[in-house]
Design a protein around this motif. Sequence first.
Motif, PDB file in Angstrom:
ATOM      1  N   GLN A 220       0.825  -1.209   0.000  1.00  0.00           N
ATOM      2  CA  GLN A 220       0.000   0.000   0.000  1.00  0.00           C
ATOM      3  C   GLN A 220       0.864   1.266   0.000  1.00  0.00           C
ATOM      4  O   GLN A 220       0.420   2.338  -0.416  1.00  0.00           O
ATOM      5  CB  GLN A 220      -0.923  -0.001   1.225  1.00  0.00           C
ATOM      6  N   ALA A 221       2.112   1.117   0.465  1.00  0.00           N
ATOM      7  CA  ALA A 221       3.037   2.269   0.470  1.00  0.00           C
ATOM      8  C   ALA A 221       3.864   2.310  -0.810  1.00  0.00           C
ATOM      9  O   ALA A 221       4.791   3.126  -0.934  1.00  0.00           O
ATOM     10  CB  ALA A 221       3.956   2.188   1.692  1.00  0.00           C
ATOM     11  N   GLY A 222       3.548   1.401  -1.765  1.00  0.00           N
ATOM     12  CA  GLY A 222       4.232   1.411  -3.060  1.00  0.00           C
ATOM     13  C   GLY A 222       5.439   0.508  -3.141  1.00  0.00           C
ATOM     14  O   GLY A 222       6.219   0.575  -4.096  1.00  0.00           O
ATOM     15  N   GLY A 223       5.615  -0.380  -2.152  1.00  0.00           N
ATOM     16  CA  GLY A 223       6.758  -1.310  -2.155  1.00  0.00           C
ATOM     17  C   GLY A 223       6.354  -2.690  -2.622  1.00  0.00           C
ATOM     18  O   GLY A 223       5.303  -2.876  -3.243  1.00  0.00           O
ATOM     19  N   ARG A 224       7.218  -3.677  -2.288  1.00  0.00           N
ATOM     20  CA  ARG A 224       7.018  -5.036  -2.811  1.00  0.00           C
ATOM     21  C   ARG A 224       7.350  -6.038  -1.714  1.00  0.00           C
ATOM     22  O   ARG A 224       8.225  -5.800  -0.875  1.00  0.00           O
ATOM     23  CB  ARG A 224       7.946  -5.226  -4.018  1.00  0.00           C
ATOM     24  N   ALA A 225       6.633  -7.148  -1.679  1.00  0.00           N
ATOM     25  CA  ALA A 225       6.874  -8.184  -0.655  1.00  0.00           C
ATOM     26  C   ALA A 225       6.638  -9.557  -1.264  1.00  0.00           C
ATOM     27  O   ALA A 225       5.535  -9.873  -1.710  1.00  0.00           O
ATOM     28  CB  ALA A 225       5.950  -7.986   0.533  1.00  0.00           C
ATOM     29  N   THR A 226       7.723 -10.359  -1.329  1.00  0.00           N
ATOM     30  CA  THR A 226       7.597 -11.715  -1.877  1.00  0.00           C
ATOM     31  C   THR A 226       8.394 -12.666  -0.984  1.00  0.00           C
ATOM     32  O   THR A 226       9.059 -12.238  -0.030  1.00  0.00           O
ATOM     33  CB  THR A 226       8.212 -11.799  -3.304  1.00  0.00           C
ATOM     34  N   ASN A 227       8.348 -13.952  -1.370  1.00  0.00           N
ATOM     35  CA  ASN A 227       9.196 -14.919  -0.655  1.00  0.00           C
ATOM     36  C   ASN A 227      10.438 -15.222  -1.499  1.00  0.00           C
ATOM     37  O   ASN A 227      11.075 -16.237  -1.339  1.00  0.00           O
ATOM     38  CB  ASN A 227       8.412 -16.206  -0.338  1.00  0.00           C
ATOM     39  N   GLY A 228      10.721 -14.332  -2.404  1.00  0.00           N
ATOM     40  CA  GLY A 228      11.842 -14.485  -3.338  1.00  0.00           C
ATOM     41  C   GLY A 228      11.353 -14.924  -4.697  1.00  0.00           C
ATOM     42  O   GLY A 228      12.038 -14.781  -5.709  1.00  0.00           O
TER      43      GLY A 228
END
Length: 337
Positions: free
Chosen positions: A289-297
């Motif tokens: 929501q802040a424009g970033g990214r989140a993955t498990n690789g």
Amino acid sequence: MANLTTLGQFIIERQADFPYAKGELSRLLRDIGIAAKVVNREINKAGLADILGEVGTTNVQGETQKVLDVYANEQFIAALSAGGECALVVSEENEEIVILNKDVSKNAKYAVAIDPLDGSSNIDVNVAVGTTFSIFRRLSKEGEANINDILQKGTEQVAAGYIVYGSSTMLVYTTGCGVNGFTLDPSIGEFCLSHPDMKIPRTGHIYSVNEGNYVHFPEGVKKYIKYCQVEDESTNRPYTSRYIGSMVADLHRNLIKGGVYIYPTTAAAPKGKLRLVYECNPLAFIIEQAGGRATNGYQRILEIDVKEIHQRESIFIGSTDMVLKAEEFMAEYSPLE
Ligand code: P6P
């Protein structure tokens, strides 16, 4: 006092963000804010009130429970139970789901997953700690809530956030319409809007990882760490390493300054250490929501199937360009079988 917006005022003003709710989600968020103030008070006097140290028990993770872990857990569950908007809680500190008091919560619309005090091993050495929370609309329509109400993908969260108990205490949350940060003003006992519409820089020069586990990291993570350390003016490298052993505090700094936090698989944590339901998912919602990214690789955190409430997951989270670069190294050197 003129331009002071408290958490309560802000939630009411932004009621339109979640039209499906008739105030219940607002009340639920306020209940969490109340518990955060109570926990904050105890954390700030931990050294004095003989609430440091351990209770001699371990939680479901096999981690030694600190007095404050248990205290924080009790406070959040009590506030959620009293508020009547939450039917079920999952907590790092409880092996099983906690069905809240049925008389009050039978019509409750929401289920909440929480890590009441993340990084609590830092308490005795006065380093910042945090709380994470994730809120879902329950799927069970009437009668008793059940585990399926919380075994939902991160994309189904209606709200999520964290509290960081640092040099000041902040509550940062999203309901899917951006991220807003509130700083506790102890003189009036209110969380006040201090960081409206938070956005994480698209890139940064801070990487946060426990390099003590280097030898056990996947090859792609090793290569990314070396990439961070190479001299290259055009990409502002070498980066700075900042890792304080408290994910919420590391993530909060990286949200403001730009950066990437990585907790990959290690020998001790072959599925990763952090828990998907009440750590990775809420923080991934915030960062996206802040424009970033989140993955498990490899895969978006919010789309990972949730099979059990204490499920662990690797996490690469923060500035989009930094997470993407780490994923490039993972694809090349640690491809999925
Ligand atoms: P390690 C705290 O226990 C935590 O869950 C995160 O807050 C923190 O980033 C990480 O684990 C620290 O783990 O293995 O690096 O000490």
